[in-house]
Design a protein around this motif. Structure first.
Motif, PDB file in Angstrom:
ATOM      1  N   GLY A 101      38.520  21.999 -56.346  1.00  0.00           N
ATOM      2  CA  GLY A 101      39.454  20.898 -56.159  1.00  0.00           C
ATOM      3  C   GLY A 101      40.896  21.317 -56.044  1.00  0.00           C
ATOM      4  O   GLY A 101      41.591  20.946 -55.090  1.00  0.00           O
ATOM      5  N   TRP A 102      41.370  22.134 -57.004  1.00  0.00           N
ATOM      6  CA  TRP A 102      42.798  22.426 -57.089  1.00  0.00           C
ATOM      7  C   TRP A 102      43.205  23.697 -56.352  1.00  0.00           C
ATOM      8  O   TRP A 102      44.349  23.815 -55.929  1.00  0.00           O
ATOM      9  CB  TRP A 102      43.208  22.524 -58.549  1.00  0.00           C
ATOM     10  N   GLN A 103      42.297  24.659 -56.191  1.00  0.00           N
ATOM     11  CA  GLN A 103      42.619  25.871 -55.435  1.00  0.00           C
ATOM     12  C   GLN A 103      42.284  25.733 -53.961  1.00  0.00           C
ATOM     13  O   GLN A 103      42.828  26.458 -53.136  1.00  0.00           O
ATOM     14  CB  GLN A 103      41.853  27.070 -56.004  1.00  0.00           C
ATOM     15  N   GLY A 104      41.370  24.818 -53.653  1.00  0.00           N
ATOM     16  CA  GLY A 104      40.932  24.681 -52.277  1.00  0.00           C
ATOM     17  C   GLY A 104      41.295  23.358 -51.632  1.00  0.00           C
ATOM     18  O   GLY A 104      42.162  23.283 -50.766  1.00  0.00           O
ATOM     19  N   ILE A 105      40.640  22.294 -52.066  1.00  0.00           N
ATOM     20  CA  ILE A 105      40.767  21.013 -51.373  1.00  0.00           C
ATOM     21  C   ILE A 105      42.180  20.445 -51.463  1.00  0.00           C
ATOM     22  O   ILE A 105      42.733  19.966 -50.466  1.00  0.00           O
ATOM     23  CB  ILE A 105      39.737  20.011 -51.940  1.00  0.00           C
ATOM     24  N   ALA A 106      42.783  20.477 -52.656  1.00  0.00           N
ATOM     25  CA  ALA A 106      44.112  19.867 -52.820  1.00  0.00           C
ATOM     26  C   ALA A 106      45.174  20.535 -51.948  1.00  0.00           C
ATOM     27  O   ALA A 106      45.864  19.848 -51.178  1.00  0.00           O
ATOM     28  CB  ALA A 106      44.515  19.887 -54.298  1.00  0.00           C
ATOM     29  N   PRO A 107      45.367  21.864 -52.013  1.00  0.00           N
ATOM     30  CA  PRO A 107      46.383  22.458 -51.130  1.00  0.00           C
ATOM     31  C   PRO A 107      46.046  22.325 -49.656  1.00  0.00           C
ATOM     32  O   PRO A 107      46.952  22.155 -48.825  1.00  0.00           O
ATOM     33  CB  PRO A 107      46.430  23.927 -51.574  1.00  0.00           C
ATOM     34  N   ALA A 108      44.764  22.389 -49.294  1.00  0.00           N
ATOM     35  CA  ALA A 108      44.399  22.242 -47.882  1.00  0.00           C
ATOM     36  C   ALA A 108      44.703  20.834 -47.386  1.00  0.00           C
ATOM     37  O   ALA A 108      45.186  20.651 -46.259  1.00  0.00           O
ATOM     38  CB  ALA A 108      42.921  22.565 -47.694  1.00  0.00           C
ATOM     39  N   THR A 109      44.433  19.828 -48.204  1.00  0.00           N
ATOM     40  CA  THR A 109      44.713  18.446 -47.810  1.00  0.00           C
ATOM     41  C   THR A 109      46.213  18.205 -47.717  1.00  0.00           C
ATOM     42  O   THR A 109      46.697  17.539 -46.788  1.00  0.00           O
ATOM     43  CB  THR A 109      44.071  17.472 -48.803  1.00  0.00           C
ATOM     44  N   LEU A 110      46.959  18.747 -48.683  1.00  0.00           N
ATOM     45  CA  LEU A 110      48.416  18.653 -48.600  1.00  0.00           C
ATOM     46  C   LEU A 110      48.942  19.344 -47.343  1.00  0.00           C
ATOM     47  O   LEU A 110      49.847  18.838 -46.669  1.00  0.00           O
ATOM     48  CB  LEU A 110      49.048  19.278 -49.846  1.00  0.00           C
ATOM     49  N   ALA A 111      48.374  20.498 -47.020  1.00  0.00           N
ATOM     50  CA  ALA A 111      48.805  21.227 -45.822  1.00  0.00           C
ATOM     51  C   ALA A 111      48.461  20.462 -44.550  1.00  0.00           C
ATOM     52  O   ALA A 111      49.213  20.512 -43.568  1.00  0.00           O
ATOM     53  CB  ALA A 111      48.161  22.612 -45.797  1.00  0.00           C
ATOM     54  N   LEU A 112      47.344  19.737 -44.573  1.00  0.00           N
ATOM     55  CA  LEU A 112      46.983  18.912 -43.412  1.00  0.00           C
ATOM     56  C   LEU A 112      48.026  17.822 -43.200  1.00  0.00           C
ATOM     57  O   LEU A 112      48.494  17.592 -42.078  1.00  0.00           O
ATOM     58  CB  LEU A 112      45.600  18.299 -43.641  1.00  0.00           C
TER      59      LEU A 112
END
Length: 207
Positions: A101-112
């Motif tokens: 969640g916090w190392q993968g999905i959260a930063p990737a979604t923010l970057a999107l």
């Protein structure tokens, strides 16, 4: 743990609804996908494998997002977290969920989202893509995701909150530098490895 579970399930449902396997047609993203599944689990599992004073993971999420695109990156993050859990016997299931969640999905979604804002308000240019999305965007998104994870209860062990935020900020810069350098190389020599890159969009004809 409930928050991380809901985050993972919601992201997986949205990603799978977009049929991410279609992005693998043609085989161009096979190399980046395989490299992510081979290397990233060890980087995520490293703090659980070695005792370090400041246990920080290199995220790599923004690089994976730029290479694979958000729909394909989300299930890959779930697989990477599962592999990291398998590689590190001392890692708890809740920690593995936190990684996804916090190392993968959260930063990737923010970057999107940041990528959309950059294109909307700054424009689609080569240097904007490399410096804005890959370098500075990674720094911002990784740090915000790390700060959110800390506020959600994933504090670094034996480190007070202020120092851990400083550590996350410094680690975000390392993540951004590596992502920026690799993306610059890929744009020049392997643009097909970047699902978010388009010659038509970022290299418009002169005049």
């Amino acid at each position: 743990m409930l928050l991380e579970t809901l985050l993972l399930l919601a992201a997986l449902a949205a990603a799978l609804a977009l049929q991410p396997w279609r992005m693998l047609r043609g085989g161009a993203l096979g190399g980046p996908l395989l490299a992510t599944l081979v290397l990233l689990p060890w980087l995520w599992a490293l703090p659980a494998l070695h005792a370090m004073p400041l246990q920080l993971q290199w995220s790599g999420a923004c690089l994976v997002l730029l290479m694979l695109g958000w729909p394909l990156a989300v299930p890959v993050f779930a697989a990477v977290a599962a592999l990291a859990w398998a590689f590190a016997p001392s890692m708890a299931a809740g920690d593995a969920l936190g990684l996804a969640g916090w190392q993968g999905i959260a930063p990737a979604t923010l970057a999107l989202g940041l990528g959309w804002l950059v294109r909307r308000f700054v424009g689609a240019h080569l240097f904007v893509y490399v410096l804005g999305r890959a370098f500075l965007g990674t720094v911002v998104c990784v740090f915000i995701a790390g700060a959110l994870s800390q506020f959600a209860g994933h504090a670094l062990p034996r480190i007070d909150g202020g120092l851990s935020l400083v550590g996350r900020w410094l680690m975000a810069w390392g993540d951004g530098i590596v992502t920026g350098m690799l993306v610059a190389v890929f744009v020049a020599f392997r643009p097909a490895w970047l699902a978010t890159w388009s010659d038509r969009l970022y290299l418009p004809p002169p005049g």
